[in-house]
Design an enzyme around this catalytic site. Structure first.
Site, PDB file in Angstrom:
ATOM      1  N   SER A   1       4.021   2.443  -0.702  1.00  0.00           N
ATOM      2  CA  SER A   1       3.598   2.682  -2.081  1.00  0.00           C
ATOM      3  C   SER A   1       4.747   3.276  -2.889  1.00  0.00           C
ATOM      4  O   SER A   1       5.765   3.686  -2.335  1.00  0.00           O
ATOM      5  CB  SER A   1       2.423   3.656  -2.097  1.00  0.00           C
ATOM      6  OG  SER A   1       2.898   4.955  -1.803  1.00  0.00           O
ATOM      7  N   LYS A   2       4.532   3.323  -4.182  1.00  0.00           N
ATOM      8  CA  LYS A   2       5.536   3.870  -5.084  1.00  0.00           C
ATOM      9  C   LYS A   2       5.854   5.316  -4.695  1.00  0.00           C
ATOM     10  O   LYS A   2       6.990   5.754  -4.759  1.00  0.00           O
ATOM     11  CB  LYS A   2       5.012   3.805  -6.514  1.00  0.00           C
ATOM     12  CG  LYS A   2       5.937   4.442  -7.508  1.00  0.00           C
ATOM     13  CD  LYS A   2       5.410   4.257  -8.897  1.00  0.00           C
ATOM     14  CE  LYS A   2       6.122   5.097  -9.923  1.00  0.00           C
ATOM     15  NZ  LYS A   2       6.496   6.435  -9.553  1.00  0.00           N
ATOM     16  N   ARG A   3       4.808   6.020  -4.262  1.00  0.00           N
ATOM     17  CA  ARG A   3       5.004   7.427  -3.904  1.00  0.00           C
ATOM     18  C   ARG A   3       5.961   7.597  -2.729  1.00  0.00           C
ATOM     19  O   ARG A   3       6.739   8.529  -2.689  1.00  0.00           O
ATOM     20  CB  ARG A   3       3.659   8.094  -3.612  1.00  0.00           C
ATOM     21  CG  ARG A   3       3.331   9.138  -4.677  1.00  0.00           C
ATOM     22  CD  ARG A   3       1.953   9.697  -4.509  1.00  0.00           C
ATOM     23  NE  ARG A   3       0.942   8.672  -4.703  1.00  0.00           N
ATOM     24  CZ  ARG A   3      -0.062   8.438  -3.870  1.00  0.00           C
ATOM     25  NH1 ARG A   3      -0.204   9.142  -2.773  1.00  0.00           N
ATOM     26  NH2 ARG A   3      -0.942   7.509  -4.142  1.00  0.00           N
TER      27      ARG A   3
ATOM     28  N   ASP B   1       9.402   7.441  -4.093  1.00  0.00           N
ATOM     29  CA  ASP B   1       9.815   8.678  -4.761  1.00  0.00           C
ATOM     30  C   ASP B   1      10.147   9.750  -3.723  1.00  0.00           C
ATOM     31  O   ASP B   1      11.114  10.478  -3.830  1.00  0.00           O
ATOM     32  CB  ASP B   1       8.692   9.206  -5.667  1.00  0.00           C
ATOM     33  CG  ASP B   1       8.412   8.238  -6.810  1.00  0.00           C
ATOM     34  OD1 ASP B   1       9.282   7.389  -7.078  1.00  0.00           O
ATOM     35  OD2 ASP B   1       7.321   8.324  -7.410  1.00  0.00           O
TER      36      ASP B   1
END
Ligand code: GLU
Length: 510
Positions: free
Chosen positions: A263-265, A268
């Protein structure tokens, strides 16, 4: 029959790298079989429309070199290629489904649907869903009289059309990656196919469009596998079973630790992009990193994606697009999730920067220099890039490794100076300067000979001379071979930097 495949993203946000991989596999499959690759924008859900997302998708694919043969901007024979532009088309098919008894009108309000869900959850009588167990208790054209249905429709009451899933029947999908997958239709719900605003939902539009666009293979992410039985039933209900496309559901992209969907998380958290290009959220203004802006070459990104789920069956790891087209096959796509490994991604980006022709990298470096207001010629750029490229992963790192070629040190690494700039260093440096001035042809060989004879005359080893010289020329203990640096700097600049260091660092270390 010639191969026709499609990538059918919904413009609900930026394209995740998993989406780009789906597009890539479709593209490779099409090229391999001399078929056509279509781009179809699935924007029937207007509530989820995000401005800029369609443009982002197209730009991403172009950056990767995944060129579509038919799409919204270059329609083929079966356009339009954006579902909202095809709105008028779907009505006939929904009527056909209703008239043949495979779909029905439903008028339940959101409150009624909620009440049904609550009742079923508290009964624990199975899945709280609209299906053969519940439909006869709801407000729809199966329970209301024909007259009432007509009246409601004529009065413009909001409605949906739902598919009537058979009560219990084995639905079989022959997936090219997973083999035979069979599902009991009793587990499926009566999904909404159409709404009173005249828009179809994804399921209807997807099936109708694949049929009308003569799609032969549906290659998409695993998250669509649960929808495939419904799609198979729709092909049957619409009488298109004989020309139904073949399905291939690609494995998920997993987090680096192998647990759960990437996921994008994760990006990050672990410091790598999950999007091909930078994306600025139009609502929040937040910016998510992209591979392009982070300095990846598109070829490296494509190579990374190609190997996430597909394996060539050989040791080869570096593939050009043409090599991928040649080697790709769906039989070598795995069933289980493909773990994304950021370290491997870094390895690829490093390899790609090493493999690129020197000329190409140097041109990019010259552009970088120009932006910094530094004028340099191609010859110098090439020499410098050749000297530092094995230490870099990204183009912008060339500057970090080579800044001193273009600007004299303003500061000297204190720690290094303390260790290496001794009392006698300044004196030695000044004498060396005199020696260097005498070298007429300031080439690598002559510099080398000059340094050798200087050390002999002074009766010192390289360890006494070189670190101080490096400090004077570079400002620190880093950088490639000193003689190479001196050739690039030239005699005058070399001598100037030595004098400057002597003036600044003085006679002795304290
Ligand atoms: N519109 C769907 C998506 O956004 C496409 C799924 C499919 O390829 O059938 O992923």
């Amino acid at each position: 029959m010639s191969v026709r495949v499609r990538f059918a993203p919904s413009p609900t946000g930026p394209l995740h790298m998993g989406g780009v991989r789906t597009a890539l596999y479709n593209y490779l499959f099409a090229r391999k079989h001399q078929g056509k690759f279509l781009l179809r924008i699935e924007d029937t859900d207007q509530n989820r429309f995000v401005p800029g997302a369609e443009e982002y998708i197209m730009e991403s694919l172009k950056w990767c070199g995944i060129q579509w043969d038919e799409g919204p901007d270059n329609p083929g024979a079966y356009g339009p290629y954006r579902q909202s532009d095809r709105k008028v088309l779907y009505k006939d098919y929904i009527l056909h489904l209703v008239n043949s008894g495979h779909a029905y009108y439903a008028f339940d309000t959101p409150e009624e649907l909620e009440a049904m869900r609550e009742k079923l959850s508290s009964d624990k009588s199975g899945n709280p869903q609209y299906d053969s167990n519940t439909r006869l208790e709801m407000k729809n054209s199966l329970t209301l009289s024909e007259k009432e249905v007509e009246e409601r429709l004529a009065a413009g009451e909001p409605y949906v059309v739902r598919v009537k899933i058979p009560e219990s029947e084995e639905v079989v999908i022959n997936d090219l990656i997973r083999g035979k997958v069979s599902v009991d239709s009793g587990l499926l719900d009566d999904k909404v196919l159409f709404k009173s605003d005249g828009m179809p939902t994804y399921h209807l539009a997807n099936v109708v469009d694949d049929h009308l666009m003569h799609v032969t293979h549906v290659i998409r992410g695993e998250e669509w596998l649960p929808s495939a039985p419904l799609h198979v039933l729709l092909y049957r209900f619409l009488g298109w079973e004989d020309s139904m496309p073949q399905f291939a559901h690609l494995p998920l992209l997993l987090k680096p630790d192998g647990h759960g969907k990437l996921s994008k998380r994760d990006g990050d958290r672990l410091g790598f992009p999950v999007f091909p290009l930078e994306w600025k959220d139009p609502e929040t203004g937040d910016t998510a990193k992209g591979y392009r802006e982070t300095g990846y070459f598109p070829e490296a990104f494509v190579n990374i994606l190609a190997l996430l789920g597909w394996n060539p069956g050989t040791e080869q790891e570096l593939f050009s697009m043409d090599e991928l087209i040649h080697a790709f096959s769906l039989d070598r796509v795995g069933k289980s999730g493909a773990r994304f490994d950021p370290e491997k991604a870094s390895w690829f980006k490093h390899r790609y920067i090493q493999e690129k022709p020197l000329e190409e990298i140097s041109e990019l470096f010259l552009v970088d220099l120009q932006k910094k207001g530094i004028e340099a010629d191609m010859k110098t750029a090439k020499t410098v890039v050749a000297l530092v490229r094995d230490r870099i992963n990204f183009l912008h790192e060339i500057w970090d490794q080579a800044d001193f070629f273009f600007s004299a040190p303003e500061q000297y690494d204190e720690k290094f100076a303390k260790k290496k700039w001794k009392e006698e260093t300044s004196g030695l440096m000044l004498q060396l300067s005199e020696k260097l001035v005498e070298i007429e042809n300031f080439s690598r060989e002559h510099i080398e000979a000059g340094l050798e004879s200087f050390m002999e005359e002074q009766d010192i080893g390289a360890g006494k001379l070189m670190p101080g010289l490096r400090l004077a020329l570079v400002g620190a203990g880093r950088g490639p071979d000193l003689k190479e640096i001196m050739v690039v700097l030239g005699k005058e600049e070399t001598v100037r930097r030595i004098s400057k260091a002597v003036a600044r660092l003085g006679g002795a270390s304290k």
